[in-house]
Design a protein around this motif. Structure first.
Motif: not given
Length: 488
Positions: A16-21, A45-55, A71-73, A81-88
């Motif tokens: 499963a992929v769960i995006p969040f902002s 708070g295990k995930l860094a806030a930067a777009c593309g950070s994944v946990y 995955v953080s947006l 493009r940054e959102v695209f790369l995060a999901f990729a």
């Protein structure tokens, strides 16, 4: 790969992929079996806030491990493009886990469900990420990806998923065309592929052989292919979705099926079957355009040949007679793409009555030095057309970087014995990508024109998140979105 839309979570899944902002950590109902661990990870708070950070969470459920990728947006300021790369990145994690069914909880990212173009691009990714090229493997590489289950209550997502499939599958077609070695994918085979495609799509195709190209005085194109045993082909695909009297948008792709450099021999050439990336892009784009029935007339033009060495090959110092009428002093046989494009551009103008023109080509190594390996280098003589390409670039998540058509560099391709020369031999002025653009500009006459140099982005030397090593298919989405913008 199938991408399906569901209103509720599917009961059986492998990942499963769960995006969040930043301001919407959990904005949707999750299945009970994963909601607890996800909430705990987010609250910790295990995930860094930067777009593309994944946990990654690995949950043992129903007798097997399930991968859940958060995955953080970012904070809402991220580019498409940054959102695209995060999901990729997130989907690549699922691919590495051999997940057959991957759920994507899209409603947890309101910024995507409220942006149809971005949602469509995200739904292209499962197709792009799952791609494998197995044509010559005795034992195929199987990554296990079969379905992406997109969970969303947003309206219109089925239509967007269909459009995404058309564009993504066309991109994969372009990858296949390029990835085939030139021993198979020669000009004649490419013509056959286009004939089959045109029949499937119900669009027109016309293939010109060597004799017919000679009758049209395509001396620059024919000179490049003269050293090869494989005869050249001029391939034209015509999609008629607009008014009958409306001039077509011309997509012109460089189709060097293999580039040895000719007598200006390359030192390495094992990937030079990739020099037809521009041709593959326009073929893929017109497929997507036809499947989506865009209300515009479009032609795709490819001058396909091999640049090889033989006793009959052209040599530096030759004078070439272009279809345009300009005489070209050929000083470097490895500056061959601009020669084939010169005649292809003239054909589009004089035989097809083209309106706006976009050419796309793996044209210069200098482009990479100018813009890096994640953007194409783009040139234009028309601000309105460039603005449409720029908008399309944002939608397609295929980056471009505009360079100037600096007239002060033009003297380096002025010839003392002909109208123009194809290379700035001996010059220390640099700007190789710009000089190539200036050369092409001499053949577009008074037409609105954009030139896209995809040499930096057409081929990957190693796997990246959304493309395996080899052809990327860059340009299919960019051209499709450009024509879509033009057709509004």
């Amino acid at each position: 790969m199938n991408v399906k839309i569901y209103k509720e979570a599917v009961p059986s899944f492998d990942a499963a992929v769960i995006p969040f902002s930043d301001d919407q950590l959990l904005n949707t109902e999750l299945p009970e079996v994963i909601s607890g661990p996800v909430k705990a990870a987010l609250s910790a708070g295990k995930l860094a806030a930067a777009c593309g950070s994944v946990y990654d969470l690995n949950l043992y459920l129903d007798g097997s491990f399930k991968k859940v990728v958060l995955v953080s947006l970012g904070d809402g300021s991220s580019t498409n493009r940054e959102v695209f790369l995060a999901f990729a990145k997130a989907l690549k994690r699922c691919k590495d886990a051999s997940a057959a069914v991957t759920e994507i909880f899209l409603d947890n990212a309101a910024e995507i469900t409220h942006d149809p173009e971005m949602a469509k691009k995200i739904m292209e990714l499962p197709h792009l990420v799952s791609y494998q090229f197995n044509h010559y493997r005795s034992v195929p590489v199987v990554n296990g990806m079969e379905e992406a289950a997109v969970v969303t209550s947003a309206a219109g997502m089925e239509r967007l998923a269909r459009e995404a499939a058309h564009v993504a599958e066309s991109t994969l077609l372009a990858r296949d065309l390029v990835n085939h070695p030139s021993m198979f994918m020669d000009p004649e085979q490419l013509a056959k592929e286009c004939e089959a495609l045109a029949e499937d799509l119900g669009i027109e195709v016309q293939i010109y052989d060597k004799k017919q190209a000679e009758e049209m005085n395509m001396g620059a194109f024919l000179a490049v292919g003269r050293g090869s045993a494989a005869e050249p082909r001029l391939i034209v695909l015509r999609y008629k979705g607009g008014k009958e009297e409306e001039p077509p948008v011309a997509l012109v792709g460089k189709g060097i099926m293999f580039d040895s450099g000719g007598y200006s021999l390359k030192s390495r050439m094992e990937t030079m079957h990739g020099d037809m990336g521009g041709a593959a892009a326009v073929i893929g784009a017109i497929r997507a355009i036809a499947l989506e029935k865009l209300p515009v007339n479009v032609i795709a033009v490819v001058a396909a040949c091999k640049n090889m060495i033989s006793g009959d090959a052209y040599v530096p110092g030759d004078i070439l007679f272009s279809m345009n009428g300009k005489k070209i002093e050929m000083l470097n046989s490895d500056a061959e793409g601009r020669l084939t494009l010169a005649d292809a551009l003239t054909y589009a103008i004089r035989k097809e009555n083209a309106g706006s023109i976009i050419d796309i080509a793996t044209l210069t190594g200098a482009a990479q030095g100018a813009v890096g390996v994640r953007s194409s280098a783009v040139f234009s003589n028309d601000e309105e057309l460039y603005a449409e390409v720029e908008e399309a670039s944002e939608r397609a998540c295929e980056k471009i970087w505009r360079l100037p058509l600096d007239k002060e560099l033009f003297p380096v391709i002025e010839s003392e014995v002909a109208d123009i020369q194809n290379s700035a031999q001996g010059s220390t002025m640099g700007g190789g990508a710009i000089v190539a653009g200036l050369f092409l500009q001499e053949f577009v006459e008074d037409h609105s024109w954009v030139h896209v140099d995809i040499a930096p982005v057409s081929w990957e030397s190693k796997d990246i998140d959304y493309s395996i090593k080899g052809a990327t298919g860059y340009g299919v989405s960019l051209l499709y979105e450009t024509v879509k913008v033009i057709s509004r």
